[in-house]
Design a protein around this motif. Structure first.
Motif, PDB file in Angstrom:
ATOM      1  N   VAL A 118       0.852  -1.190   0.000  1.00 31.08           N
ATOM      2  CA  VAL A 118       0.000   0.000   0.000  1.00 31.08           C
ATOM      3  C   VAL A 118       0.887   1.239   0.000  1.00 31.08           C
ATOM      4  O   VAL A 118       1.797   1.357   0.833  1.00 31.08           O
ATOM      5  N   VAL A 119       0.606   2.168  -0.910  1.00 30.33           N
ATOM      6  CA  VAL A 119       1.305   3.450  -0.941  1.00 30.33           C
ATOM      7  C   VAL A 119       0.364   4.493  -0.354  1.00 30.33           C
ATOM      8  O   VAL A 119      -0.750   4.678  -0.842  1.00 30.33           O
ATOM      9  N   VAL A 120       0.821   5.166   0.692  1.00 29.27           N
ATOM     10  CA  VAL A 120      -0.044   6.094   1.427  1.00 29.27           C
ATOM     11  C   VAL A 120       0.569   7.487   1.477  1.00 29.27           C
ATOM     12  O   VAL A 120       1.794   7.660   1.426  1.00 29.27           O
ATOM     13  N   SER A 121      -0.304   8.468   1.614  1.00 29.49           N
ATOM     14  CA  SER A 121       0.120   9.828   1.940  1.00 29.49           C
ATOM     15  C   SER A 121       0.333   9.911   3.444  1.00 29.49           C
ATOM     16  O   SER A 121      -0.123   9.038   4.193  1.00 29.49           O
ATOM     17  N   PRO A 122       0.999  10.944   3.943  1.00 28.29           N
ATOM     18  CA  PRO A 122       1.141  11.092   5.398  1.00 28.29           C
ATOM     19  C   PRO A 122      -0.205  11.131   6.109  1.00 28.29           C
ATOM     20  O   PRO A 122      -0.351  10.583   7.210  1.00 28.29           O
ATOM     21  N   GLN A 123      -1.198  11.785   5.485  1.00 32.53           N
ATOM     22  CA  GLN A 123      -2.518  11.880   6.108  1.00 32.53           C
ATOM     23  C   GLN A 123      -3.167  10.501   6.248  1.00 32.53           C
ATOM     24  O   GLN A 123      -3.839  10.224   7.245  1.00 32.53           O
ATOM     25  N   ALA A 124      -2.983   9.638   5.249  1.00 30.60           N
ATOM     26  CA  ALA A 124      -3.584   8.308   5.292  1.00 30.60           C
ATOM     27  C   ALA A 124      -2.871   7.378   6.263  1.00 30.60           C
ATOM     28  O   ALA A 124      -3.446   6.381   6.709  1.00 30.60           O
ATOM     29  N   LEU A 125      -1.627   7.683   6.585  1.00 31.53           N
ATOM     30  CA  LEU A 125      -0.857   6.846   7.511  1.00 31.53           C
ATOM     31  C   LEU A 125      -1.126   7.197   8.965  1.00 31.53           C
ATOM     32  O   LEU A 125      -0.863   6.395   9.864  1.00 31.53           O
ATOM     33  N   GLU A 126      -1.690   8.365   9.216  1.00 28.58           N
ATOM     34  CA  GLU A 126      -1.870   8.842  10.589  1.00 28.58           C
ATOM     35  C   GLU A 126      -2.600   7.808  11.451  1.00 28.58           C
ATOM     36  O   GLU A 126      -3.647   7.283  11.088  1.00 28.58           O
ATOM     37  N   GLY A 127      -2.029   7.510  12.604  1.00 23.96           N
ATOM     38  CA  GLY A 127      -2.663   6.609  13.559  1.00 23.96           C
ATOM     39  C   GLY A 127      -2.425   5.134  13.309  1.00 23.96           C
ATOM     40  O   GLY A 127      -2.831   4.300  14.116  1.00 23.96           O
ATOM     41  N   ILE A 128      -1.789   4.776  12.200  1.00 24.24           N
ATOM     42  CA  ILE A 128      -1.533   3.371  11.888  1.00 24.24           C
ATOM     43  C   ILE A 128      -0.090   3.034  12.262  1.00 24.24           C
ATOM     44  O   ILE A 128       0.842   3.700  11.806  1.00 24.24           O
ATOM     45  N   ALA A 129       0.070   2.022  13.079  1.00 27.21           N
ATOM     46  CA  ALA A 129       1.401   1.651  13.567  1.00 27.21           C
ATOM     47  C   ALA A 129       2.111   0.781  12.546  1.00 27.21           C
ATOM     48  O   ALA A 129       2.344  -0.414  12.763  1.00 27.21           O
ATOM     49  N   ALA A 130       2.429   1.373  11.415  1.00 29.24           N
ATOM     50  CA  ALA A 130       3.147   0.657  10.354  1.00 29.24           C
ATOM     51  C   ALA A 130       4.445   1.386  10.061  1.00 29.24           C
ATOM     52  O   ALA A 130       4.488   2.617  10.062  1.00 29.24           O
ATOM     53  N   GLU A 131       5.502   0.631   9.827  1.00 23.27           N
ATOM     54  CA  GLU A 131       6.815   1.223   9.568  1.00 23.27           C
ATOM     55  C   GLU A 131       7.015   1.433   8.066  1.00 23.27           C
ATOM     56  O   GLU A 131       7.038   0.461   7.299  1.00 23.27           O
TER      57      GLU A 131
END
Length: 401
Positions: A327-340
Motif C-alpha cells: 500500500v502506498v499512502v500519503s502522510p494523512q492516510a498513515l496517521e494513527g496506523i502503527a506501520a513502519e
C-alpha cells in the motif's frame, strides 16, 4: 445483563462497509454483554434490507428514515441561530421520543453514543454513565474542507468547523468519557479541549483478518491481465473524491509513461459526477458499487491511499494490508496506523515520491512488504482486544479514559 442504549448516526450494517465497520463491531461486542437498545438512522434505501439482521442483536430498536437532501436543506436553518449544521442534520423528534421512553422504561444506566451529532439525544440524562465515540475530530475535517474550497463554501465550512468544535467540547465536558480512533487523534483533541483532557482516550479500529485474507481464491476481476492500481472507498465522500482526482491528475499519467499498460481502478459506491468523469480517461476505471471489494484488492498490483484530507485511521489501508498487498499512502492516510514505512507500508509525501513508489512496486515481484503488512495487522488490530477498553469505560465508576 444490564440494559444499554446505543445511538449511531447510520445503521451499523453491513460489517464490511467502510464507514460502518467500527459501529458494527461495537454493536456485536456490546450485544454479548448487555441488552442493547439501538437507535439509528437509515439514509440509504438499500439499507432497509439489513433491519431484521440488526434487530436480532438488540433488545429493542428504532430506525429513523433520513432523506439526505431534505436534511441538508433543513440543517441550513442552523446558520440563522448560529447553531451546528451537523447536529440539525440528525435532528428527529421520533428518535428523541423513543430515547426518552427507552431510558425511562428500561432504567438505562449505560449509554454509548457513536458520532457527535447523536449526543444531542442524551444531553439531559446525566444520571446515566455516558461514553461517546467521536471516532474522528469532525470539526477539523470541516476546517480542512474550508481550506480547499472557494468562497462561499469556504465560509460555510469554516463556520461549521468553529461551531462543531464548540459543540464537541461541550459534549466532552458533559460525558464521562470521550473516545477517538487513534492516539494522535486523542492527543489533538486534548489540545483543542484541555478542560476535558483527563476523560479523553482512544481505541483503534480493527480488521476481520479471516474475512480480509489473501488466500481465499478470489476470481480476478481484472480480466485484461494488465497491472492494476486500486483505490477503495465511498466515492461520494469528498476526501476520497479529492484523493482520486489528485492521483489521476498528478500521479497516474507519469506512472503510465513508465508502465504503458497500467490501469487505475476506483472501486466504491455512489461515485460523484467528478469521479465518474475520470472514467473517460485512458486506463482509469470507475466500478461503482461492487458486491465484494476483496477480489479487487487481492488481485491488484498496488493499493493506494493518496488522501490529502483525513482524520483518524483509514480502514481502506488496514484492509489492503490485511490482504498482504503493498500500500502506498500519503502522510494523512498513515496517521494513527502503527506501520513502519519501507517495511510494512510505503509512504509518499509528494507526487514525485508517489510516482516513484508506484512504479517501483509495479516493476517488482518482491512480496515482502505485503507479507509484513498482514503480520502487522494480525498482531495489532484485532477487534476484541481494542474493544475491551470501551467495556472498561462503560463499567468504570470514575470518569477517566
Amino acid at each position: 445483563m444490564e440494559h444499554l442504549l446505543y445511538l449511531v448516526h447510520r445503521i451499523p450494517y453491513p460489517p464490511n462497509k467502510g464507514d460502518k465497520i467500527r459501529s458494527y463491531h461495537l454493536l456485536r461486542y456490546l450485544a454479548d454483554r448487555y441488552h442493547v437498545h439501538l437507535g439509528t438512522f437509515i439514509d440509504d434505501a438499500n439499507d432497509w434490507q439489513y433491519v431484521d439482521t440488526v434487530k436480532q442483536l438488540c433488545a429493542s430498536t428504532h430506525f429513523a428514515a433520513l432523506d439526505p437532501l431534505k436534511s441538508r436543506v433543513r440543517s441550513l436553518g442552523a446558520l440563522a441561530s448560529n447553531g451546528v449544521l451537523s447536529v440539525d442534520y440528525y435532528r428527529n423528534a421520533g428518535l428523541r421520543d423513543w430515547v426518552s421512553r427507552t431510558i425511562r422504561d428500561q432504567g438505562i444506566g449505560r449509554v454509548l453514543v457513536f458520532s457527535s451529532p447523536m449526543a444531542q439525544y442524551v444531553m439531559d440524562y446525566p444520571k446515566a454513565r455516558r461514553v461517546i465515540d467521536f471516532v474522528d475530530i469532525d470539526s477539523d475535517k470541516w476546517r480542512q474542507y474550508a481550506e480547499k474550497k472557494r468562497w462561499p463554501m469556504s465560509w460555510l465550512y469554516g463556520h461549521e468547523a468553529r461551531q462543531l468544535l464548540a459543540y464537541e467540547r461541550h459534549v466532552a465536558q458533559r460525558f464521562d468519557a470521550s473516545l477517538f480512533v487513534s492516539q494522535p487523534e486523542a492527543d489533538m483533541f486534548r489540545k483543542l479541549a484541555p478542560e476535558s483532557s483527563t476523560r479523553i482516550g482512544y481505541f483503534s479500529n480493527g480488521v476481520d483478518t479471516e474475512y480480509f485474507a489473501p488466500s481465499a481464491g478470489y476470481v480476478n476481476p481484472y480480466t485484461d491481465g494488465k497491472p492494476a492500481i486500486v483505490f477503495t472507498g465511498a466515492m461520494d465522500y469528498w476526501p476520497n473524491v479529492d484523493a482520486v482526482q489528485w492521483f489521476a491528475d498528478e500521479i497516474f499519467p507519469s506512472v503510465v509513461r513508465a508502465h504503458a499498460d497500467a490501469q487505475f481502478y476506483i472501486v466504491g459506491a455512489r461515485p460523484s459526477a467528478q469521479v465518474q468523469a475520470l472514467a473517460s480517461r485512458p486506463g482509469v476505471h470507475v466500478t461503482g458499487t461492487v458486491p465484494d471489494v476483496r477480489p479487487y484488492i487481492a488481485h491488484a498490483s498496488v493499493a493506494v491511499a493518496p488522501l490529502r484530507i483525513a482524520r483518524g485511521i483509514q480502514n481502506k489501508v488496514l484492509e489492503a494490508m490485511a490482504m498482504a498487498r503493498p500500500v502506498v499512502v500519503s502522510p494523512q492516510a498513515l496517521e494513527g496506523i502503527a506501520a513502519e514505512p519501507g517495511r510494512d507500508i510505503v509512504l509518499a509525501k509528494d507526487p514525485a515520491q508517489y510516482v516513484s513508489a508506484v512504479n517501483a512496486l509495479l516493476s517488482a515481484s518482491d512480496t515482502a512488504i505485503g507479507t509484513a503488512a498482514r503480520k502487522k495487522v494480525v498482531d495489532l488490530y484485532g477487534w476484541a482486544s481494542n474493544l475491551a477498553r470501551v467495556d472498561a469505560l462503560l463499567e468504570a465508576e470514575a470518569a477517566a479514559a
